[in-house]
Scaffold this motif. Structure first.
Motif, PDB file in Angstrom:
ATOM      1  N   ASP A  58       2.399 -15.257  -9.510  1.00 30.22           N
ATOM      2  CA  ASP A  58       3.067 -14.087 -10.012  1.00 30.22           C
ATOM      3  C   ASP A  58       2.595 -12.780  -9.061  1.00 30.22           C
ATOM      4  O   ASP A  58       3.236 -11.494  -9.260  1.00 30.22           O
ATOM      5  N   ALA A  59       1.345 -12.890  -8.168  1.00 36.71           N
ATOM      6  CA  ALA A  59       1.000 -11.619  -7.467  1.00 36.71           C
ATOM      7  C   ALA A  59       2.342 -10.727  -6.695  1.00 36.71           C
ATOM      8  O   ALA A  59       2.395  -9.611  -6.635  1.00 36.71           O
ATOM      9  N   ASP A  60       2.875 -11.833  -5.998  1.00 35.03           N
ATOM     10  CA  ASP A  60       3.840 -11.059  -5.060  1.00 35.03           C
ATOM     11  C   ASP A  60       5.270 -10.806  -5.864  1.00 35.03           C
ATOM     12  O   ASP A  60       5.690  -9.568  -5.401  1.00 35.03           O
ATOM     13  N   GLY A  89      -4.156 -14.418 -12.692  1.00 37.02           N
ATOM     14  CA  GLY A  89      -3.633 -13.204 -13.232  1.00 37.02           C
ATOM     15  C   GLY A  89      -4.348 -12.035 -13.119  1.00 37.02           C
ATOM     16  O   GLY A  89      -3.637 -10.862 -12.643  1.00 37.02           O
ATOM     17  N   VAL A  90      -5.534 -12.004 -13.298  1.00 35.19           N
ATOM     18  CA  VAL A  90      -6.343 -10.621 -13.121  1.00 35.19           C
ATOM     19  C   VAL A  90      -6.265 -10.237 -11.613  1.00 35.19           C
ATOM     20  O   VAL A  90      -6.447  -9.143 -11.361  1.00 35.19           O
ATOM     21  N   VAL A  91      -6.397 -11.302 -10.794  1.00 32.67           N
ATOM     22  CA  VAL A  91      -6.600 -10.772  -9.271  1.00 32.67           C
ATOM     23  C   VAL A  91      -5.147 -10.140  -9.013  1.00 32.67           C
ATOM     24  O   VAL A  91      -5.074  -9.280  -8.337  1.00 32.67           O
ATOM     25  N   ALA A  92      -3.993 -10.632  -9.672  1.00 28.03           N
ATOM     26  CA  ALA A  92      -2.722 -10.249  -9.440  1.00 28.03           C
ATOM     27  C   ALA A  92      -2.456  -8.874  -9.805  1.00 28.03           C
ATOM     28  O   ALA A  92      -2.105  -8.034  -9.229  1.00 28.03           O
ATOM     29  N   ILE A  93      -3.107  -8.409 -10.982  1.00 30.71           N
ATOM     30  CA  ILE A  93      -3.140  -7.175 -11.403  1.00 30.71           C
ATOM     31  C   ILE A  93      -3.784  -6.331 -10.639  1.00 30.71           C
ATOM     32  O   ILE A  93      -3.539  -5.245 -10.423  1.00 30.71           O
ATOM     33  N   ARG A  94      -4.950  -6.854 -10.163  1.00 24.51           N
ATOM     34  CA  ARG A  94      -5.948  -6.026  -9.179  1.00 24.51           C
ATOM     35  C   ARG A  94      -5.196  -5.623  -7.949  1.00 24.51           C
ATOM     36  O   ARG A  94      -5.384  -4.337  -7.456  1.00 24.51           O
ATOM     37  N   ARG A  95      -4.283  -6.535  -7.337  1.00 23.81           N
ATOM     38  CA  ARG A  95      -3.662  -6.262  -6.139  1.00 23.81           C
ATOM     39  C   ARG A  95      -2.567  -5.284  -6.435  1.00 23.81           C
ATOM     40  O   ARG A  95      -2.039  -4.677  -5.685  1.00 23.81           O
ATOM     41  N   ALA A  96      -1.824  -5.284  -7.794  1.00 20.59           N
ATOM     42  CA  ALA A  96      -0.740  -4.505  -8.121  1.00 20.59           C
ATOM     43  C   ALA A  96      -1.552  -2.977  -7.963  1.00 20.59           C
ATOM     44  O   ALA A  96      -0.936  -2.070  -7.809  1.00 20.59           O
ATOM     45  N   ALA A  97      -2.800  -2.854  -8.558  1.00 21.44           N
ATOM     46  CA  ALA A  97      -3.278  -1.599  -8.742  1.00 21.44           C
ATOM     47  C   ALA A  97      -3.614  -1.124  -7.393  1.00 21.44           C
ATOM     48  O   ALA A  97      -3.450   0.185  -7.148  1.00 21.44           O
ATOM     49  N   THR A  98      -3.984  -2.047  -6.277  1.00 21.15           N
ATOM     50  CA  THR A  98      -4.266  -1.545  -5.151  1.00 21.15           C
ATOM     51  C   THR A  98      -2.847  -1.051  -4.330  1.00 21.15           C
ATOM     52  O   THR A  98      -2.770  -0.131  -3.868  1.00 21.15           O
ATOM     53  N   LYS A  99      -1.775  -1.593  -4.821  1.00 25.55           N
ATOM     54  CA  LYS A  99      -0.347  -1.176  -4.245  1.00 25.55           C
ATOM     55  C   LYS A  99      -0.040  -0.012  -4.728  1.00 25.55           C
ATOM     56  O   LYS A  99       0.319   0.894  -4.015  1.00 25.55           O
ATOM     57  N   ALA A 100      -0.370   0.063  -6.018  1.00 25.01           N
ATOM     58  CA  ALA A 100      -0.109   1.335  -6.807  1.00 25.01           C
ATOM     59  C   ALA A 100      -0.917   2.593  -6.058  1.00 25.01           C
ATOM     60  O   ALA A 100      -0.249   3.585  -5.803  1.00 25.01           O
ATOM     61  N   HIS A 101      -2.271   2.299  -5.656  1.00 25.34           N
ATOM     62  CA  HIS A 101      -2.827   3.295  -5.189  1.00 25.34           C
ATOM     63  C   HIS A 101      -2.432   3.678  -3.683  1.00 25.34           C
ATOM     64  O   HIS A 101      -2.309   4.960  -3.331  1.00 25.34           O
ATOM     65  N   ASP A 102      -1.918   2.491  -2.789  1.00 28.02           N
ATOM     66  CA  ASP A 102      -1.438   2.909  -1.632  1.00 28.02           C
ATOM     67  C   ASP A 102      -0.200   3.655  -1.782  1.00 28.02           C
ATOM     68  O   ASP A 102       0.311   4.364  -0.579  1.00 28.02           O
ATOM     69  N   LEU A 103       0.614   3.559  -2.916  1.00 30.22           N
ATOM     70  CA  LEU A 103       1.892   4.548  -3.102  1.00 30.22           C
ATOM     71  C   LEU A 103       1.584   5.988  -3.647  1.00 30.22           C
ATOM     72  O   LEU A 103       2.330   6.647  -3.875  1.00 30.22           O
ATOM     73  N   GLY A 104       0.163   6.079  -3.564  1.00 36.38           N
ATOM     74  CA  GLY A 104      -0.122   7.486  -4.175  1.00 36.38           C
ATOM     75  C   GLY A 104      -0.286   7.466  -5.714  1.00 36.38           C
ATOM     76  O   GLY A 104      -0.435   8.704  -6.075  1.00 36.38           O
ATOM     77  N   GLY A 105      -0.721   6.697  -6.322  1.00 37.52           N
ATOM     78  CA  GLY A 105      -0.756   6.627  -7.786  1.00 37.52           C
ATOM     79  C   GLY A 105      -1.975   5.824  -8.229  1.00 37.52           C
ATOM     80  O   GLY A 105      -2.511   5.030  -7.642  1.00 37.52           O
TER      81      GLY A 105
END
Length: 134
Positions: A58-60, A89-105
């Motif tokens: 589900d990461a993508d 799934g934990v890894v997917a959420i961690r990657r989502a956090a990195t993406k959110a950070h990259d977007l300034g949040g």
């Protein structure tokens, strides 16, 4: 278009109308059907609701959903309807956090007091500096 701009759907321009994009597992303004993978629902302009199990594959989907939100500011993931989270799934959420950070949040996880919270803690997501658990 996966998500509406400024609270509108591409179907009618009204926020409360449902748009289910089955191929992506995304649903706007209504309940998604469960197909064995996580479903992503836009609950508010910067809040995504996850429904069902969260798995590595589900990461993508999570990354695409977060990328569709406007940059800047926190992004909330409502996990109250998550049925399980595996290690991937934990890894997917961690990657989502990195993406959110990259977007300034930062990524805010909205959790029920349950097994989901235990899994978040076991995976160390509550200790990530880019994630706020509420």
């Amino acid at each position: 278009m996966l998500f509406p701009q400024r609270g509108e759907t591409p179907l009618t321009g009204r926020w409360n109308d449902r748009l289910d994009i089955s191929g992506f597992g995304l649903c706007l303004g209504g309940r998604a059907t469960h197909n064995g993978r996580v479903q992503v629902e836009l609950l508010a302009p910067r809040t995504l609701g996850l429904i069902g199990p969260v798995l590595a594959e589900d990461a993508d989907l999570l990354l695409e959903a977060i990328a569709r939100l406007a940059p800047g500011g926190p992004i909330s993931l409502d996990l109250t309807e998550v049925t399980s989270i595996d290690e991937g799934g934990v890894v997917a959420i961690r990657r989502a956090a990195t993406k959110a950070h990259d977007l300034g949040g930062i990524l805010i996880l909205l959790l029920p007091p349950s097994e989901t919270l235990d899994r978040i803690r076991d995976g160390g997501l509550d200790e990530e500096p880019m994630i706020l658990v509420e």
